[in-house]
Write an enzyme that holds these catalytic residues in place. Structure first.
Site, PDB file in Angstrom:
ATOM      1  N   GLU A 140       1.356  -0.862  -5.341  1.00 56.06           N
ATOM      2  CA  GLU A 140       0.491   0.282  -5.563  1.00 56.06           C
ATOM      3  C   GLU A 140       0.465   1.942  -5.078  1.00 56.06           C
ATOM      4  O   GLU A 140       0.218   2.451  -4.289  1.00 56.06           O
ATOM      5  CB  GLU A 140      -0.803  -0.004  -4.322  1.00 56.06           C
ATOM      6  N   ASP A 167       0.289  -1.002   0.106  1.00 51.95           N
ATOM      7  CA  ASP A 167      -0.152  -0.248  -0.187  1.00 51.95           C
ATOM      8  C   ASP A 167       0.749   1.352  -0.386  1.00 51.95           C
ATOM      9  O   ASP A 167       1.611   1.439   1.033  1.00 51.95           O
ATOM     10  CB  ASP A 167      -0.636  -0.009   1.020  1.00 51.95           C
TER      11      ASP A 167
END
Lengths: 700, 700
Positions: free
Chosen positions: A425, A396
């Site tokens: 990401e 993330d």
């Protein structure tokens, strides 16, 4: 006038002036070797370089390669192509890092042999030239002896002597001088002072799923079989066949750790949560535990291990989310306040991007005085999940953490578990996304979601295929994510979902969807202008009717099956765009590394209108197809003569793998029409039409 | 769960994890810094790099540069442009090598200041944020003190204290926090653990003539004022005004050393020479001497020194030929047989490229055991001529000598004489030509002579302007040389000579002609298919009637004057091609570094037919012109309003500097016609048409 008396010691002369070969411009090579180029297990790696020397002498070049765990170099002869570009290949048969470099030198013996031939052919007297040979060969023999290659030394000595002793005429001597085997032997022992060696470069070899993977993202808490029920890992287990049947091989779960209560967000990201609101899974950590714990409502570590094992039986791997941040209730906050930035009043600084505040999230202070301890603890989180059987991690927002952290952490995990795959990401500026890929991420999210026009799609994918980007950046294409419901999907209806699915699945060897919102065509945004889903699962539990009649499930199943059947679609290397005279259409093909498989895709990018145009295919497209086909049923037919093949070349069958339709095409320009209300795309296999000697038509 | 007890010593952690700035993709940069990029004295050097960090924090970047002879770095602030590309510039004010690198870091204080502003603007309470400031500033003060910058330390400390003590409200504190001068002070003292530094790269700074030079090649032995007379250096001196008047600033003489007698070549390269045949000047060395001697028939060293001095008075520099090879009669052959390759019978190996033999030439064996002594002697040849006042060397066939020799030799000569300029006479494969340029040659011969079509010319010059070629390869364009009489010149007549002259002089900041054959349009080849001149001066003495009425002398004079008047033509940096809808025409412009000068060239490449077409000019072409002009006579006129300027933009005057003709142009597309029987080219200055308030037309 003469320099005989001059001192050569302080003249700044190079240590060795006799290495005349130049090796430049190696490929693959990322940032001059600062980073590893990426490949996957079993790949045939082609290494190219500009190699040349002054003058006309013959060069010899060898590609040296080895796996990091083995010591002696494997040596592969390189061959010269056009414009001083040389090439050699080797196959990578082991995960991890491979090293490679090139050695080249001016080959005096080969120069001698080739000059001899030319002079003899021109009718020149070569007696004196022949006489130079034994000395050159004896020198090679001496070098062989010095490097303990006694057998080589003996053979070379014998050759030198026989050439010297030979009295049976020029022709016989010339023939002996050309002996290929003995030249091969001599090439093993080049004169060290003539050797040039390139820098040593590194390849990162990952397993096939780093290159070719099909992802399904799903919130476990919405996996329950009944409405108004918090889903569990057991529910996920029950849904595995649903995921597997559609053809996905990676099941990615957003964070499954305990969720903080302080500053918890309410549905639709409202700032106040009520009793029973579950909060965001990215607000990691509560009194029950942090990154290495499982949210109690989802189940236990044992449930998780069973899910991993059951998924593996269906060829599905679980991917976990790595979000290096804490809720205010995370145990780290209590146990290691030194890992967080303090405000002037002693409170811990919450996340912010001024003037925006994210008070439910405490970011780590990655550059704090105790950064070493913090980084080790972060690595231990990934290692914990590796120990539970997880091999794929979706990271993330890696672009808001130090690059050096990722480079170190990924290398560390990969050293212990070479199967580990990391997806970055990062939806941020291009240079940052590329940097993350360079320093170790296996795959990367992309701008694909926002590229809707044919020009911008083509420009973007051509950039991704350019050198050296193609060697470090593996795109993973997502038409939607929990954060991204594009305008195109909000307003384009079913044709938009279909078009984006086909594009993602065929432009990218790796792609993923966030389901069930994707297959159920969720398209309601939270508010106009937002890309957030209305009633997003990020902040609440949802119930999904996965059996809905209008689900895209069958289409997804079909497309993933086509991907499985076609190696061309399992790599990004063979992508090529084709000209089509309507901007609303896009046409491209992919070709497998061995050229044996090729798929042509045409998509109508306009979800509102039927569009048609003339497609132009290059000769190479059709020829490649001819070269690779084998006759399935008619192997006893006599082979076509060149003339017949030429005649037949004008006719093709375009076989749509998506619908089963077959179109008869003629020549290089063909008409294509795509109606979004039926299917807005073709995924075609071009089959060559052949008329046999017995006047029988068939398609290869 | 916590890592507090874990050892951080053997975890492979980076030595420093807190340097968060990334510096990538520097420009200029040749082969990752292996070679120096080239610039000329006085250039404003623009250094660019991708610079970024994780997250949202503010970055600071500085360009560091220094001349090799000075120690402290000069620091120049860099500024961010689009897409994380930063730029800084410095001026190179000294010949020799300059070093440069970049330092970048996350600027905590600047981040604090910028966040404060954003939060305050959003109406947020910034009391706690303000309170973080004094600590950050005090840290900077401490670093300043530690690096003995007492004054900076004192000012910063005072600032920290005043912020801390401040009770006069948020607004006043905020204002103090924004103090630009104090931030500038703090930026001088970044925290060392946050610093990232790029590799250090090198520039080679040469004098202007390395970039902009106009060459005339001439055989001294054909310089006599009467037929059948061997020319002398004194004759060359007499011809200097002829050369200077045409506008040349480099006079290049083929080798002037004694010429060998053994195996001497006859006229038209016949293998037998007769008594009185002078032989080839490249067969260097006779009993009178070698590379450091002057051919007795040409004159003495004193004559040569006088020629150099006389030329300098006319702003002409002498360029000498460096041909590292010997005739069989060269003193080296006798004194240093160890520098040559022996054949099996003990004789010295003559030059060959099998099956071709060049028996009048003995090549050096540059890799012989005594290579160090040989190389030093070769360097001493160049140094000898430097001592005679020569600063420019045209190196014969450098691609048949080791690259390492040139890299060492050129660096050595340049260290002692930074004014030295080297032109590489390599007409060989592209990679070799580029390598020679990288390792130190100031200028290079090119494929220009054989590029006749508009597509191939454009493709070639766009390659030469591409990165990084433009940073190391300076083309010197020759329409003819003693070895190259192209088919185009053989058969194209006067229009061909004119077209090639205009192309060479305007496409290349450096160009040259081999005269008098060029200005007298010699076009008879030795035989069909050959590029050799009939009765070439390479093998015999020629007499030239330089006063011939049809000489191109006036045209050459005009073109060289245009080059002198237009800085745009004195550099290759500002070349841009323009679209013209006739393949027989080519159109391009050049622009000076400061944008103040721009010249547009259109050439009819077809020497046989008049050709016409529509030329398309980009907006930028016309705007740039507008930006730079000053009103010569009408400075008291009121400035034009935007509206008027807009109206006027449609009209231009294309002023042909070659013929003096003026064409009225309108808008971006204009018609051009060029007749080879008159002048096959335009060299245009675009003048903007302006209508003044008093209804008076003039052209800027």
């Amino acid at each position: 006038m003469s320099a005989t008396g001059a001192s050569t010691s302080d003249a700044g002369l190079p240590a060795e002036g006799r290495g005349r070969a130049v090796i430049e411009n190696l490929d693959p090579c990322v940032d001059d070797g600062r980073f590893a180029a990426k490949r996957t297990l079993g790949d045939e790696v082609s290494v190219q370089a500009d190699i040349f020397t002054d003058g006309h002498d013959a060069l010899c070049a060898q590609l040296l390669c080895r796996h990091e765990s083995t010591d002696p170099w494997q040596r592969i002869p390189m061959r010269a192509g056009l414009n001083d570009r040389w090439q050699g290949t080797f196959r990578v048969t082991q995960l991890g890092h491979w090293h490679y470099c090139i050695e080249a030198w001016v080959d005096a013996l080969e120069t001698w042999r080739s000059d001899l031939k030319k002079k003899h052919a021109a009718g020149q007297d070569i007696a004196l030239d022949l006489a130079r040979g034994p000395g050159l060969i004896a020198a090679a023999a001496a070098r062989a002896a010095a490097s303990c290659a006694a057998d080589d030394a003996q053979q070379l000595s014998a050759w030198a002597q026989s050439l010297e002793a030979r009295a049976d005429g020029i022709e016989a001597q010339l023939q002996s001088a050309q002996d290929a085997h003995l030249h091969e032997l001599a090439r093993r022992h080049p004169a060290p002072e003539t050797l040039s060696r390139s820098a040593t470069l590194t390849l990162l070899v990952e397993r096939e799923r780093a290159r070719y993977s099909t992802w399904y993202e799903m919130f476990p808490r919405s996996a329950a079989a009944a409405p108004d029920t918090h889903g569990t890992l057991a529910d996920c287990e029950r849904l595995l066949p649903y995921v597997a049947q559609m053809g996905f091989d990676v099941l990615y779960l957003p964070p499954i750790s305990p969720i903080g209560r302080s500053e918890r967000r309410g549905p639709n990201n409202r700032s106040e949560a009520h009793e029973g609101d579950p909060g965001s899974p990215w607000a990691i950590g509560d009194r029950e535990g942090g990154h290495k714990s499982i949210h109690p409502q989802l189940g236990t570590l044992a449930d998780f291990r069973r899910l991993v094992a059951r998924a593996a039986e269906l060829n599905i791997e679980l991917a976990l989310d790595i979000a290096f941040q804490c809720s205010p209730d995370h145990p780290y906050v209590r146990e290691h306040p030194e890992w967080f930035l303090k405000r002037a009043d002693g409170s811990i600084q919450y996340a912010e991007n001024p003037p925006k505040k994210y008070q439910d999230i405490y970011p780590f202070d990655f550059g704090c005085a105790a950064w070493r301890e913090l980084w080790l603890e972060l690595a231990s989180i990934v290692e914990f999940w590796v120990a539970q059987g997880v091999r794929i991690f979706r990271v993330d927002n890696p672009h808001t953490k130090p690059f050096a952290l990722w480079e170190w952490l990924i290398a560390r995990v990969r050293r212990r578990c070479p199967e580990a795959i990391f997806l970055a990401e990062a939806f941020t500026r291009p240079k940052l996304m590329y940097r993350l890929a360079k320093l170790g991420f296996s795959q990367s999210y992309t701008y694909f979601a926002w590229r809707n026009g044919s020009q911008e799609l083509r420009a973007y994918f051509e950039e991704l295929r350019s050198r050296p980007v193609r060697d470090f950046f593996r795109p993973n294409l997502w038409p939607n994510t929990p954060d991204i419901l594009t305008e195109y999907l909000q307003f384009g209806g079913r044709p938009a979902f279909t078009a984006r699915l086909v594009l993602a699945a065929t432009l990218g060897a790796s792609y993923g969807i966030y389901g069930p919102p994707f297959e159920l065509m969720e398209h309601q945004a939270r508010e106009p202008g937002s890309e957030e889903y209305q009633d997003s699962e990020k902040y609440q539990v949802r119930f999904w009717d996965r059996a809905r009649a209008d689900s895209l499930r069958d289409l997804i199943t079909r497309i993933n099956a086509i991907r499985r059947d076609h190696p061309a679609l399992q790599s990004d290397a063979g992508l090529q765009f084709h000209a089509i005279d309507n901007e609303a259409l896009i046409a491209y093909s992919k070709r497998s590394a061995d050229g044996a498989d090729r798929v042509l895709v045409i998509v109508n990018l306009d979800p509102q209108h039927a569009q048609s145009g003339w497609l132009s295919l290059e000769d190479s497209m059709l020829e490649a197809q001819n070269a690779v086909t084998t006759e399935p049923a008619l192997t006893t037919e006599p082979a076509l003569t060149a003339g017949q093949a030429g005649q037949a070349q004008g006719s093709f069958q375009a076989h749509d793998l998506l619908t089963g339709a077959r179109f008869l095409w003629n020549g290089k320009r063909n008409y294509v029409a795509l109606d979004p209300t039926t299917t807005p795309a073709h995924i075609l296999r071009i089959r060559r039409r052949v008329r046999s000697e017995r006047d029988f038509d068939y398609f290869l």
